[in-house]
Scaffold this active site. Structure first.
Site, PDB file in Angstrom:
ATOM      1  N   ASP A  21      10.591   4.985   0.352  1.00 47.25           N
ATOM      2  CA  ASP A  21      12.077   5.420   0.166  1.00 47.25           C
ATOM      3  C   ASP A  21      12.969   4.198   0.108  1.00 47.25           C
ATOM      4  O   ASP A  21      12.904   3.285   0.589  1.00 47.25           O
ATOM      5  CB  ASP A  21      12.296   5.906   1.318  1.00 47.25           C
ATOM      6  CG  ASP A  21      13.849   6.873   1.222  1.00 47.25           C
ATOM      7  OD1 ASP A  21      13.736   8.016   0.145  1.00 47.25           O
ATOM      8  OD2 ASP A  21      14.529   6.829   1.826  1.00 47.25           O
TER       9      ASP A  21
ATOM     10  N   GLU B 111      13.327  -7.541 -15.742  1.00 46.99           N
ATOM     11  CA  GLU B 111      12.957  -8.598 -14.973  1.00 46.99           C
ATOM     12  C   GLU B 111      12.937  -8.385 -13.394  1.00 46.99           C
ATOM     13  O   GLU B 111      12.181  -8.735 -12.771  1.00 46.99           O
ATOM     14  CB  GLU B 111      13.737 -10.003 -15.329  1.00 46.99           C
ATOM     15  CG  GLU B 111      13.630 -10.338 -16.798  1.00 46.99           C
ATOM     16  CD  GLU B 111      12.223 -11.323 -17.000  1.00 46.99           C
ATOM     17  OE1 GLU B 111      11.799 -11.313 -16.254  1.00 46.99           O
ATOM     18  OE2 GLU B 111      12.114 -11.423 -18.238  1.00 46.99           O
TER      19      GLU B 111
HETATM   20  C1  GLC Z   1      16.094   8.546  -1.192  1.00 48.99           C
HETATM   21  C2  GLC Z   1      15.389   9.946  -1.036  1.00 48.99           C
HETATM   22  C3  GLC Z   1      16.754  10.864  -1.154  1.00 48.99           C
HETATM   23  C4  GLC Z   1      17.277  10.677   0.363  1.00 48.99           C
HETATM   24  C5  GLC Z   1      17.629   9.071   0.430  1.00 48.99           C
HETATM   25  C6  GLC Z   1      18.089   8.727   1.672  1.00 48.99           C
HETATM   26  O1  GLC Z   1      16.877   8.223  -2.334  1.00 48.99           O
HETATM   27  O2  GLC Z   1      14.853  10.463  -2.276  1.00 48.99           O
HETATM   28  O3  GLC Z   1      16.378  12.210  -0.903  1.00 48.99           O
HETATM   29  O4  GLC Z   1      18.601  11.281   0.549  1.00 48.99           O
HETATM   30  O5  GLC Z   1      16.526   8.361   0.071  1.00 48.99           O
HETATM   31  O6  GLC Z   1      16.733   8.291   2.529  1.00 48.99           O
END
Ligand code: GLC
Length: 544
Positions: free
Chosen positions: A230, A296
Protein backbone atom coordinates in the site's frame (compact mmCIF):
# COMPACT_ATOMS: atom_id res chain seq x y z
CA UNK A 1 2.48 -1.32 -43.26
CA UNK A 2 3.54 -1.26 -39.68
CA UNK A 3 5.28 1.25 -37.50
CA UNK A 4 7.90 -0.07 -35.13
CA UNK A 5 8.38 1.76 -31.90
CA UNK A 6 11.00 1.28 -29.29
CA UNK A 7 9.94 1.85 -25.75
CA UNK A 8 7.54 4.56 -26.75
CA UNK A 9 10.23 6.67 -28.34
CA UNK A 10 8.86 6.21 -31.88
CA UNK A 11 12.40 5.66 -33.12
CA UNK A 12 12.39 2.15 -34.51
CA UNK A 13 12.41 -1.27 -32.89
CA UNK A 14 9.67 -2.98 -30.93
CA UNK A 15 8.46 -1.98 -27.51
CA UNK A 16 9.89 -4.49 -25.18
CA UNK A 17 9.32 -5.17 -21.54
CA UNK A 18 10.00 -7.81 -18.98
CA UNK A 19 13.15 -9.20 -20.47
CA UNK A 20 15.29 -8.91 -17.36
CA UNK A 21 17.73 -11.76 -17.21
CA UNK A 22 18.18 -13.68 -14.02
CA UNK A 23 14.97 -15.60 -14.04
CA UNK A 24 12.26 -12.96 -13.47
CA UNK A 25 10.73 -13.63 -16.85
CA UNK A 26 10.10 -17.21 -15.76
CA UNK A 27 8.55 -16.18 -12.46
CA UNK A 28 4.92 -17.19 -11.98
CA UNK A 29 3.81 -13.59 -11.67
CA UNK A 30 5.44 -12.37 -14.88
CA UNK A 31 2.25 -12.87 -16.89
CA UNK A 32 -0.13 -13.77 -14.11
CA UNK A 33 -3.73 -12.69 -13.91
CA UNK A 34 -4.45 -11.45 -10.39
CA UNK A 35 -8.02 -11.29 -9.10
CA UNK A 36 -8.52 -8.61 -6.46
CA UNK A 37 -10.93 -9.73 -3.75
CA UNK A 38 -12.37 -7.02 -1.53
CA UNK A 39 -13.20 -9.40 1.31
CA UNK A 40 -15.94 -7.40 3.04
CA UNK A 41 -17.85 -7.29 -0.26
CA UNK A 42 -17.26 -10.77 -1.64
CA UNK A 43 -19.43 -13.27 0.22
CA UNK A 44 -20.77 -13.30 3.78
CA UNK A 45 -20.56 -16.79 5.30
CA UNK A 46 -21.88 -15.95 8.77
CA UNK A 47 -24.79 -13.57 8.19
CA UNK A 48 -23.32 -10.45 9.82
CA UNK A 49 -23.70 -8.41 6.64
CA UNK A 50 -19.94 -8.27 5.95
CA UNK A 51 -18.08 -10.54 3.57
CA UNK A 52 -15.43 -12.72 5.23
CA UNK A 53 -12.65 -15.14 4.43
CA UNK A 54 -14.70 -18.32 4.78
CA UNK A 55 -16.97 -16.63 2.25
CA UNK A 56 -14.06 -16.32 -0.17
CA UNK A 57 -13.22 -19.98 0.44
CA UNK A 58 -16.83 -20.97 -0.20
CA UNK A 59 -16.59 -19.25 -3.59
CA UNK A 60 -13.18 -20.65 -4.55
CA UNK A 61 -14.82 -22.74 -7.28
CA UNK A 62 -16.14 -19.56 -8.85
CA UNK A 63 -12.75 -17.85 -8.61
CA UNK A 64 -11.10 -20.88 -10.21
CA UNK A 65 -13.72 -20.86 -12.98
CA UNK A 66 -12.46 -17.43 -14.02
CA UNK A 67 -9.07 -18.90 -14.82
CA UNK A 68 -7.10 -16.56 -12.57
CA UNK A 69 -3.60 -17.33 -11.33
CA UNK A 70 -3.65 -15.46 -8.04
CA UNK A 71 -5.82 -13.61 -5.57
CA UNK A 72 -4.95 -10.26 -4.05
CA UNK A 73 -6.85 -9.85 -0.78
CA UNK A 74 -7.44 -6.33 0.49
CA UNK A 75 -6.35 -5.92 4.14
CA UNK A 76 -7.67 -8.51 6.56
CA UNK A 77 -5.40 -7.79 9.52
CA UNK A 78 -6.77 -6.74 12.92
CA UNK A 79 -8.25 -3.27 12.54
CA UNK A 80 -10.86 -0.90 13.96
CA UNK A 81 -11.85 -0.50 10.27
CA UNK A 82 -11.71 3.29 10.15
CA UNK A 83 -10.51 2.85 6.54
CA UNK A 84 -11.81 -0.67 5.89
CA UNK A 85 -8.68 -2.36 7.20
CA UNK A 86 -6.04 0.07 5.91
CA UNK A 87 -5.75 1.07 9.57
CA UNK A 88 -3.93 -1.93 11.04
CA UNK A 89 -3.81 -2.43 14.81
CA UNK A 90 -2.11 -5.86 14.74
CA UNK A 91 -0.34 -6.74 11.50
CA UNK A 92 0.25 -10.36 12.48
CA UNK A 93 -3.30 -11.52 13.03
CA UNK A 94 -6.57 -11.57 11.08
CA UNK A 95 -9.53 -9.52 12.24
CA UNK A 96 -12.45 -11.46 13.74
CA UNK A 97 -14.74 -9.66 11.27
CA UNK A 98 -13.06 -11.72 8.56
CA UNK A 99 -13.03 -14.95 10.59
CA UNK A 100 -9.64 -14.82 12.32
CA UNK A 101 -6.39 -16.38 11.22
CA UNK A 102 -7.87 -19.88 10.91
CA UNK A 103 -10.13 -18.61 8.13
CA UNK A 104 -7.13 -17.26 6.25
CA UNK A 105 -5.37 -20.62 6.56
CA UNK A 106 -8.48 -22.35 5.19
CA UNK A 107 -8.63 -19.90 2.31
CA UNK A 108 -4.94 -20.35 1.49
CA UNK A 109 -5.28 -24.13 1.53
CA UNK A 110 -8.32 -24.03 -0.74
CA UNK A 111 -6.67 -21.60 -3.14
CA UNK A 112 -3.46 -23.59 -3.31
CA UNK A 113 -5.42 -26.79 -3.88
CA UNK A 114 -7.02 -25.02 -6.86
CA UNK A 115 -3.60 -23.90 -8.13
CA UNK A 116 -4.21 -20.27 -7.17
CA UNK A 117 -1.65 -18.14 -5.31
CA UNK A 118 -2.65 -15.84 -2.47
CA UNK A 119 -1.26 -12.34 -2.02
CA UNK A 120 -2.19 -10.02 0.84
CA UNK A 121 -2.19 -6.26 1.34
CA UNK A 122 0.63 -4.79 3.41
CA UNK A 123 0.31 -1.31 4.90
CA UNK A 124 3.79 0.02 5.78
CA UNK A 125 3.13 3.77 5.63
CA UNK A 126 0.92 4.00 8.69
CA UNK A 127 -0.79 2.03 11.44
CA UNK A 128 -4.12 2.38 13.17
CA UNK A 129 -4.28 4.85 16.02
CA UNK A 130 -5.39 1.81 18.05
CA UNK A 131 -2.03 0.08 17.40
CA UNK A 132 -0.22 -0.50 20.74
CA UNK A 133 2.70 1.59 19.46
CA UNK A 134 0.51 4.64 18.94
CA UNK A 135 -1.23 4.19 22.24
CA UNK A 136 2.18 3.95 23.94
CA UNK A 137 3.29 7.08 22.10
CA UNK A 138 0.31 9.02 23.40
CA UNK A 139 0.98 7.88 26.94
CA UNK A 140 4.74 8.39 26.88
CA UNK A 141 4.79 12.11 26.11
CA UNK A 142 6.95 14.45 24.02
CA UNK A 143 10.57 13.46 23.43
CA UNK A 144 10.00 9.81 24.35
CA UNK A 145 11.25 6.86 22.30
CA UNK A 146 7.64 5.78 21.81
CA UNK A 147 6.86 9.04 19.98
CA UNK A 148 9.85 8.46 17.69
CA UNK A 149 8.00 5.62 15.94
CA UNK A 150 5.56 8.16 14.51
CA UNK A 151 5.88 11.73 13.29
CA UNK A 152 5.06 13.94 16.26
CA UNK A 153 5.95 17.65 16.20
CA UNK A 154 5.20 20.74 18.23
CA UNK A 155 2.75 23.12 16.63
CA UNK A 156 3.76 26.55 15.41
CA UNK A 157 2.57 30.01 16.37
CA UNK A 158 1.61 31.21 19.84
CA UNK A 159 0.68 28.22 21.97
CA UNK A 160 1.53 25.83 19.12
CA UNK A 161 -2.01 26.09 17.84
CA UNK A 162 -1.05 25.80 14.16
CA UNK A 163 0.00 22.52 12.52
CA UNK A 164 3.76 22.06 11.91
CA UNK A 165 3.38 22.49 8.13
CA UNK A 166 0.70 22.95 5.49
CA UNK A 167 0.34 19.34 4.35
CA UNK A 168 -3.17 18.14 3.63
CA UNK A 169 -4.67 14.68 4.04
CA UNK A 170 -5.55 12.68 0.94
CA UNK A 171 -8.98 12.21 2.49
CA UNK A 172 -9.47 15.96 3.06
CA UNK A 173 -8.55 18.45 5.78
CA UNK A 174 -5.11 18.92 7.38
CA UNK A 175 -2.64 16.04 7.52
CA UNK A 176 -1.98 16.83 11.19
CA UNK A 177 -4.06 16.30 14.32
CA UNK A 178 -3.32 17.71 17.74
CA UNK A 179 -3.46 15.50 20.79
CA UNK A 180 -4.23 16.16 24.40
CA UNK A 181 -1.22 15.32 26.54
CA UNK A 182 -1.50 13.28 29.75
CA UNK A 183 -2.23 16.45 31.74
CA UNK A 184 -5.29 17.09 29.57
CA UNK A 185 -3.77 20.12 27.82
CA UNK A 186 -3.44 20.35 24.04
CA UNK A 187 0.05 19.26 23.09
CA UNK A 188 1.91 17.89 20.09
CA UNK A 189 0.63 17.23 16.60
CA UNK A 190 1.04 13.97 14.66
CA UNK A 191 1.12 13.41 10.91
CA UNK A 192 -1.48 11.37 9.05
CA UNK A 193 -1.53 11.52 5.26
CA UNK A 194 -4.87 9.71 5.35
CA UNK A 195 -7.45 9.53 8.15
CA UNK A 196 -6.65 10.88 11.61
CA UNK A 197 -6.91 7.25 12.74
CA UNK A 198 -4.02 6.32 10.41
CA UNK A 199 -0.89 7.94 11.93
CA UNK A 200 2.15 7.86 9.62
CA UNK A 201 5.10 5.82 10.84
CA UNK A 202 8.58 7.32 11.14
CA UNK A 203 10.62 5.25 8.70
CA UNK A 204 13.84 6.89 9.93
CA UNK A 205 13.41 4.76 13.04
CA UNK A 206 14.96 1.31 12.45
CA UNK A 207 12.36 -0.30 14.72
CA UNK A 208 9.77 0.35 12.02
CA UNK A 209 11.46 -1.83 9.44
CA UNK A 210 12.36 -4.45 12.05
CA UNK A 211 8.68 -4.84 12.82
CA UNK A 212 7.70 -4.92 9.15
CA UNK A 213 10.24 -7.65 8.56
CA UNK A 214 8.63 -9.69 11.33
CA UNK A 215 5.26 -9.17 9.66
CA UNK A 216 6.52 -10.19 6.23
CA UNK A 217 8.19 -13.34 7.52
CA UNK A 218 5.18 -14.21 9.64
CA UNK A 219 2.89 -14.40 6.58
CA UNK A 220 5.41 -15.71 4.08
CA UNK A 221 6.27 -18.57 6.45
CA UNK A 222 2.56 -19.29 6.65
CA UNK A 223 2.38 -19.85 2.90
CA UNK A 224 1.33 -16.44 1.59
CA UNK A 225 2.71 -15.92 -1.92
CA UNK A 226 3.35 -12.21 -1.82
CA UNK A 227 2.07 -8.75 -0.99
CA UNK A 228 0.52 -5.76 -2.62
CA UNK A 229 2.28 -2.89 -0.86
CA UNK A 230 0.00 0.00 0.00
CA UNK A 231 1.16 3.55 -0.83
CA UNK A 232 4.55 2.18 -1.88
CA UNK A 233 5.64 5.67 -2.96
CA UNK A 234 4.96 6.99 0.55
CA UNK A 235 6.81 6.02 3.75
CA UNK A 236 9.92 8.21 3.35
CA UNK A 237 9.41 11.81 4.42
CA UNK A 238 11.75 14.66 3.43
CA UNK A 239 14.08 16.13 6.06
CA UNK A 240 12.53 19.10 7.79
CA UNK A 241 9.05 18.33 6.43
CA UNK A 242 8.95 21.39 4.12
CA UNK A 243 5.61 22.95 3.16
CA UNK A 244 3.82 21.86 0.01
CA UNK A 245 4.26 24.47 -2.71
CA UNK A 246 0.83 23.73 -4.13
CA UNK A 247 -2.01 22.27 -2.15
CA UNK A 248 -3.22 19.13 -3.89
CA UNK A 249 -5.67 17.77 -1.41
CA UNK A 250 -7.09 14.72 -3.09
CA UNK A 251 -4.09 13.57 -5.03
CA UNK A 252 -2.15 10.44 -4.29
CA UNK A 253 -0.34 10.85 -7.56
CA UNK A 254 3.15 12.29 -7.46
CA UNK A 255 3.30 14.00 -10.82
CA UNK A 256 5.72 16.50 -12.28
CA UNK A 257 5.16 19.01 -9.48
CA UNK A 258 7.09 18.36 -6.33
CA UNK A 259 4.88 16.96 -3.63
CA UNK A 260 6.94 16.49 -0.46
CA UNK A 261 4.46 13.92 0.86
CA UNK A 262 5.31 11.23 -1.70
CA UNK A 263 8.06 9.75 -3.85
CA UNK A 264 10.96 10.99 -1.72
CA UNK A 265 14.38 9.51 -2.50
CA UNK A 266 14.58 7.67 0.81
CA UNK A 267 11.73 5.40 -0.23
CA UNK A 268 14.07 3.34 -2.40
CA UNK A 269 16.25 2.31 0.55
CA UNK A 270 13.08 1.09 2.23
CA UNK A 271 12.17 -0.99 -0.81
CA UNK A 272 15.67 -2.44 -0.91
CA UNK A 273 15.30 -3.55 2.71
CA UNK A 274 11.91 -5.07 1.96
CA UNK A 275 13.21 -6.85 -1.13
CA UNK A 276 15.96 -8.53 0.86
CA UNK A 277 13.30 -10.24 2.92
CA UNK A 278 11.38 -11.31 -0.18
CA UNK A 279 14.56 -12.76 -1.64
CA UNK A 280 14.55 -15.36 1.13
CA UNK A 281 11.28 -16.72 -0.33
CA UNK A 282 11.91 -17.84 -3.89
CA UNK A 283 8.43 -17.31 -5.36
CA UNK A 284 7.10 -14.44 -3.29
CA UNK A 285 6.09 -11.34 -5.21
CA UNK A 286 6.16 -7.70 -4.07
CA UNK A 287 3.70 -5.49 -5.95
CA UNK A 288 3.75 -1.77 -5.26
CA UNK A 289 0.93 0.73 -5.37
CA UNK A 290 3.02 3.44 -7.02
CA UNK A 291 1.19 6.60 -8.00
CA UNK A 292 4.17 8.12 -9.80
CA UNK A 293 3.68 9.61 -13.23
CA UNK A 294 7.18 10.20 -14.56
CA UNK A 295 8.51 7.11 -16.38
CA UNK A 296 12.09 7.39 -15.14
CA UNK A 297 10.97 7.88 -11.56
CA UNK A 298 8.41 5.09 -11.80
CA UNK A 299 11.08 2.75 -13.18
CA UNK A 300 13.24 3.31 -10.11
CA UNK A 301 10.75 1.30 -8.05
CA UNK A 302 11.26 -1.64 -10.41
CA UNK A 303 15.03 -1.86 -10.17
CA UNK A 304 16.27 -5.42 -9.62
CA UNK A 305 16.66 -4.90 -5.86
CA UNK A 306 13.29 -3.18 -5.29
CA UNK A 307 9.74 -4.24 -6.25
CA UNK A 308 8.95 -7.09 -8.64
CA UNK A 309 5.84 -5.37 -9.98
CA UNK A 310 4.30 -1.92 -9.64
CA UNK A 311 0.84 -0.82 -10.67
CA UNK A 312 1.10 1.64 -13.49
CA UNK A 313 -2.15 3.60 -13.35
CA UNK A 314 -1.83 5.29 -16.74
CA UNK A 315 -4.19 2.91 -18.54
CA UNK A 316 -6.73 3.25 -15.76
CA UNK A 317 -6.54 7.02 -16.04
CA UNK A 318 -6.82 7.09 -19.84
CA UNK A 319 -10.03 8.35 -21.46
CA UNK A 320 -11.70 6.07 -23.98
CA UNK A 321 -9.78 7.83 -26.70
CA UNK A 322 -7.36 6.17 -29.12
CA UNK A 323 -4.52 8.61 -28.59
CA UNK A 324 -4.88 8.54 -24.84
CA UNK A 325 -5.01 4.75 -24.72
CA UNK A 326 -2.01 4.39 -26.99
CA UNK A 327 -0.06 6.94 -24.96
CA UNK A 328 -0.88 5.09 -21.74
CA UNK A 329 0.28 1.79 -23.21
CA UNK A 330 3.47 3.24 -24.64
CA UNK A 331 4.39 5.03 -21.46
CA UNK A 332 3.65 2.01 -19.25
CA UNK A 333 5.78 -0.22 -21.45
CA UNK A 334 8.53 2.38 -21.53
CA UNK A 335 8.55 2.71 -17.75
CA UNK A 336 8.84 -1.07 -17.30
CA UNK A 337 11.43 -1.28 -20.05
CA UNK A 338 13.71 1.29 -18.43
CA UNK A 339 14.08 -1.10 -15.50
CA UNK A 340 13.96 -4.20 -17.69
CA UNK A 341 10.97 -5.23 -15.58
CA UNK A 342 7.52 -6.69 -16.11
CA UNK A 343 4.64 -4.25 -16.79
CA UNK A 344 1.44 -4.45 -14.70
CA UNK A 345 -1.97 -3.44 -15.99
CA UNK A 346 -5.21 -2.59 -14.29
CA UNK A 347 -8.48 -0.89 -15.16
CA UNK A 348 -10.17 -1.01 -11.77
CA UNK A 349 -9.72 -1.30 -8.04
CA UNK A 350 -11.45 -0.40 -4.78
CA UNK A 351 -10.26 3.24 -4.92
CA UNK A 352 -11.58 4.31 -8.31
CA UNK A 353 -14.88 4.43 -10.18
CA UNK A 354 -15.92 1.20 -11.88
CA UNK A 355 -14.74 1.08 -15.50
CA UNK A 356 -18.20 0.98 -17.18
CA UNK A 357 -19.12 4.13 -15.24
CA UNK A 358 -15.83 5.88 -16.05
CA UNK A 359 -16.34 5.22 -19.74
CA UNK A 360 -19.75 6.89 -19.80
CA UNK A 361 -22.11 4.40 -18.13
CA UNK A 362 -24.94 2.37 -19.61
CA UNK A 363 -24.46 -0.05 -22.47
CA UNK A 364 -21.76 2.06 -24.11
CA UNK A 365 -19.80 2.22 -20.85
CA UNK A 366 -19.84 -1.55 -20.52
CA UNK A 367 -18.95 -2.04 -24.20
CA UNK A 368 -15.96 0.23 -23.76
CA UNK A 369 -14.88 -1.50 -20.57
CA UNK A 370 -14.92 -4.83 -22.41
CA UNK A 371 -12.93 -3.36 -25.29
CA UNK A 372 -10.36 -1.94 -22.86
CA UNK A 373 -10.17 -5.31 -21.14
CA UNK A 374 -9.26 -6.94 -24.44
CA UNK A 375 -6.52 -4.38 -25.01
CA UNK A 376 -5.23 -4.94 -21.47
CA UNK A 377 -5.29 -8.74 -21.72
CA UNK A 378 -3.45 -8.55 -25.05
CA UNK A 379 -0.47 -6.75 -23.52
CA UNK A 380 2.67 -8.39 -22.12
CA UNK A 381 2.96 -8.56 -18.35
CA UNK A 382 0.77 -9.05 -15.28
CA UNK A 383 -2.91 -8.07 -15.15
CA UNK A 384 -5.17 -7.20 -12.22
CA UNK A 385 -8.96 -7.59 -12.31
CA UNK A 386 -11.14 -6.33 -9.46
CA UNK A 387 -14.00 -8.51 -8.19
CA UNK A 388 -17.23 -7.64 -9.96
CA UNK A 389 -15.39 -6.32 -13.02
CA UNK A 390 -16.10 -9.66 -14.70
CA UNK A 391 -19.82 -9.10 -14.07
CA UNK A 392 -19.74 -5.67 -15.70
CA UNK A 393 -20.76 -4.00 -12.44
CA UNK A 394 -21.10 -0.21 -12.60
CA UNK A 395 -20.79 2.29 -9.74
CA UNK A 396 -23.79 2.58 -7.45
CA UNK A 397 -25.08 5.97 -6.32
CA UNK A 398 -25.67 5.61 -2.60
CA UNK A 399 -27.76 7.90 -0.41
CA UNK A 400 -25.76 10.03 2.04
CA UNK A 401 -26.71 7.90 5.03
CA UNK A 402 -25.31 4.75 3.42
CA UNK A 403 -21.82 6.16 2.85
CA UNK A 404 -19.02 4.49 4.87
CA UNK A 405 -15.79 5.78 3.33
CA UNK A 406 -13.96 8.14 5.76
CA UNK A 407 -13.46 10.49 2.81
CA UNK A 408 -17.10 11.57 3.15
CA UNK A 409 -16.66 12.86 6.71
CA UNK A 410 -13.10 14.16 6.38
CA UNK A 411 -13.94 16.17 3.29
CA UNK A 412 -16.81 17.85 5.12
CA UNK A 413 -19.28 16.04 2.88
CA UNK A 414 -17.78 17.51 -0.28
CA UNK A 415 -16.44 14.21 -1.67
CA UNK A 416 -18.58 11.09 -1.59
CA UNK A 417 -15.60 8.73 -1.43
CA UNK A 418 -15.14 5.29 -2.87
CA UNK A 419 -18.12 3.27 -1.64
CA UNK A 420 -19.75 3.37 -5.09
CA UNK A 421 -17.22 0.85 -6.41
CA UNK A 422 -17.15 -1.31 -3.26
CA UNK A 423 -20.72 -2.66 -3.36
CA UNK A 424 -21.02 -6.37 -2.47
CA UNK A 425 -21.01 -8.96 -5.26
CA UNK A 426 -24.51 -10.06 -6.39
CA UNK A 427 -24.52 -13.87 -6.45
CA UNK A 428 -28.06 -15.10 -7.02
CA UNK A 429 -31.78 -14.56 -6.50
CA UNK A 430 -34.02 -11.73 -7.60
CA UNK A 431 -33.79 -9.22 -4.78
CA UNK A 432 -31.05 -7.57 -2.70
CA UNK A 433 -28.77 -8.70 -1.17
CA UNK A 434 -28.70 -11.20 -4.05
CA UNK A 435 -27.26 -14.10 -2.06
CA UNK A 436 -24.30 -12.04 -0.80
CA UNK A 437 -25.56 -12.50 2.77
CA UNK A 438 -28.46 -14.04 4.69
CA UNK A 439 -28.72 -10.71 6.40
CA UNK A 440 -30.71 -8.05 4.52
CA UNK A 441 -28.71 -5.38 6.37
CA UNK A 442 -25.45 -5.55 4.44
CA UNK A 443 -22.58 -3.13 5.15
CA UNK A 444 -23.32 -1.37 1.87
CA UNK A 445 -26.70 -1.93 0.20
CA UNK A 446 -26.98 -3.69 -3.16
CA UNK A 447 -29.29 -1.97 -5.67
CA UNK A 448 -32.48 -3.73 -6.77
CA UNK A 449 -31.61 -3.15 -10.43
CA UNK A 450 -28.69 -5.58 -10.21
CA UNK A 451 -31.10 -8.52 -10.61
CA UNK A 452 -29.85 -9.20 -14.14
CA UNK A 453 -26.19 -8.92 -13.13
CA UNK A 454 -25.97 -11.78 -10.64
CA UNK A 455 -23.47 -14.58 -11.16
CA UNK A 456 -26.41 -16.97 -11.36
CA UNK A 457 -28.03 -15.04 -14.23
CA UNK A 458 -24.78 -14.59 -16.14
CA UNK A 459 -23.32 -18.05 -15.54
CA UNK A 460 -25.05 -19.87 -18.38
CA UNK A 461 -25.63 -16.93 -20.67
CA UNK A 462 -23.09 -16.98 -23.50
CA UNK A 463 -23.83 -13.30 -24.18
CA UNK A 464 -23.05 -12.20 -20.60
CA UNK A 465 -20.13 -10.10 -19.43
CA UNK A 466 -19.05 -13.05 -17.29
CA UNK A 467 -18.93 -15.41 -20.28
CA UNK A 468 -16.90 -12.79 -22.16
CA UNK A 469 -14.34 -12.38 -19.36
CA UNK A 470 -13.98 -16.15 -18.92
CA UNK A 471 -13.44 -16.65 -22.63
CA UNK A 472 -10.93 -13.80 -22.91
CA UNK A 473 -8.96 -14.99 -19.88
CA UNK A 474 -8.93 -18.55 -21.16
CA UNK A 475 -7.59 -17.49 -24.56
CA UNK A 476 -4.91 -15.33 -22.96
CA UNK A 477 -3.83 -18.28 -20.87
CA UNK A 478 -3.99 -20.97 -23.55
CA UNK A 479 -2.92 -19.44 -26.85
CA UNK A 480 0.70 -19.16 -27.86
CA UNK A 481 -0.03 -15.96 -29.78
CA UNK A 482 -0.07 -14.09 -26.45
CA UNK A 483 3.54 -14.93 -25.76
CA UNK A 484 6.55 -12.67 -25.83
CA UNK A 485 7.39 -9.34 -24.32
CA UNK A 486 7.05 -6.90 -27.19
CA UNK A 487 4.31 -5.17 -29.13
CA UNK A 488 4.47 -3.55 -32.52
CA UNK A 489 2.03 -0.80 -33.47
CA UNK A 490 0.13 -1.37 -36.71
CA UNK A 491 -1.34 1.27 -38.96
CA UNK A 492 -5.04 1.69 -38.27
CA UNK A 493 -7.77 4.24 -39.07
CA UNK A 494 -8.17 7.43 -37.02
CA UNK A 495 -9.63 6.93 -33.53
CA UNK A 496 -8.50 3.29 -33.39
CA UNK A 497 -5.42 1.44 -32.17
CA UNK A 498 -3.92 -1.79 -33.45
CA UNK A 499 -0.90 -3.72 -32.24
CA UNK A 500 0.70 -7.09 -32.74
CA UNK A 501 2.31 -9.22 -30.06
CA UNK A 502 5.52 -10.97 -30.97
CA UNK A 503 3.61 -14.20 -30.46
CA UNK A 504 1.42 -13.15 -33.39
CA UNK A 505 -1.77 -11.91 -31.74
CA UNK A 506 -3.25 -8.77 -33.28
CA UNK A 507 -5.47 -6.54 -31.14
CA UNK A 508 -7.62 -3.82 -32.67
CA UNK A 509 -9.67 -1.36 -30.61
CA UNK A 510 -12.22 1.03 -32.11
CA UNK A 511 -12.71 4.20 -30.05
CA UNK A 512 -14.25 6.06 -32.99
CA UNK A 513 -17.82 6.46 -34.17
CA UNK A 514 -17.81 4.29 -37.33
CA UNK A 515 -17.30 0.58 -37.93
CA UNK A 516 -13.87 -0.28 -39.34
CA UNK A 517 -12.51 -3.06 -41.50
CA UNK A 518 -10.28 -5.51 -39.65
CA UNK A 519 -6.81 -6.55 -40.76
CA UNK A 520 -6.35 -9.98 -42.37
CA UNK A 521 -6.59 -12.93 -40.03
CA UNK A 522 -9.02 -15.10 -38.13
CA UNK A 523 -11.02 -13.39 -35.41
CA UNK A 524 -10.29 -15.16 -32.12
CA UNK A 525 -12.62 -12.99 -30.06
CA UNK A 526 -14.51 -9.73 -30.44
CA UNK A 527 -16.08 -7.78 -27.60
CA UNK A 528 -19.13 -6.99 -29.79
CA UNK A 529 -20.76 -8.63 -32.75
CA UNK A 530 -19.08 -7.68 -36.03
CA UNK A 531 -21.23 -5.79 -38.54
CA UNK A 532 -20.70 -7.21 -42.04
CA UNK A 533 -17.27 -8.33 -40.92
CA UNK A 534 -16.42 -4.87 -39.55
CA UNK A 535 -15.58 -3.89 -35.96
CA UNK A 536 -18.23 -1.53 -34.55
CA UNK A 537 -17.38 1.49 -32.33
CA UNK A 538 -16.67 0.84 -28.61
CA UNK A 539 -15.34 -2.64 -29.37
CA UNK A 540 -12.10 -4.58 -29.70
CA UNK A 541 -11.08 -7.73 -31.55
CA UNK A 542 -8.27 -10.25 -31.35
CA UNK A 543 -7.01 -11.81 -34.57
CA UNK A 544 -4.47 -14.50 -35.31
C1 GLC B 1 -4.27 2.99 -0.60
C2 GLC B 1 -5.47 2.08 -0.58
C3 GLC B 1 -6.65 2.88 -0.13
C4 GLC B 1 -6.38 3.37 1.28
C5 GLC B 1 -5.09 4.18 1.34
C6 GLC B 1 -4.62 4.38 2.75
O1 GLC B 1 -4.37 3.98 -1.55
O2 GLC B 1 -5.66 1.48 -1.82
O3 GLC B 1 -7.84 2.14 -0.16
O4 GLC B 1 -7.44 4.18 1.72
O5 GLC B 1 -4.03 3.51 0.67
O6 GLC B 1 -4.12 3.21 3.30
Amino acid sequence: MSENIEAGSRSGGDIEAGSRSGGDIEAWWSRALFYQVYPRSFYDSNGDGFGDLDGVTAKMGYIASLGVDAIWLNPVMVSPMADNGYDVADPRDVDPLFGGIGALDRLTDAAHAAGIKVTMDLVPNHTSSAHPWFQAALAAGPGSDARERYIFRDGVGPGGTQPPNNWVSIFGGPAWSRIDEADGNPGQWYLHLFDAEQPDLNWDNPEVFEDLEKTLRFWLERGIDGFRIDVAHGMAKPPGLPDMAAIKAEVLLADIDDDPRFNNDGVHDIHRQIRQVFDDYANAVAIGEVWVYDNEQFAQYLRPDELHLAFNFRLLRAEFDAEDIRGAIENSLTAAHIADATPSWTLANHDVDRAPTRYGGGDAGLDRAKAMTMAMLALPGAVFIYNGEELGLPNVDLPDEALRDPVWERSGHTRRGRDASRIPVPWDGDAPPFGFSDNPDTWLPLPADWAALTVEKQDDDPASALAFYRRAIELRCRRGEFEGSTIEWLDSPADTIAFRRDGGLVCVLNAGTRAIALPDGDVLLASAELIDGELPPDAAAWLV
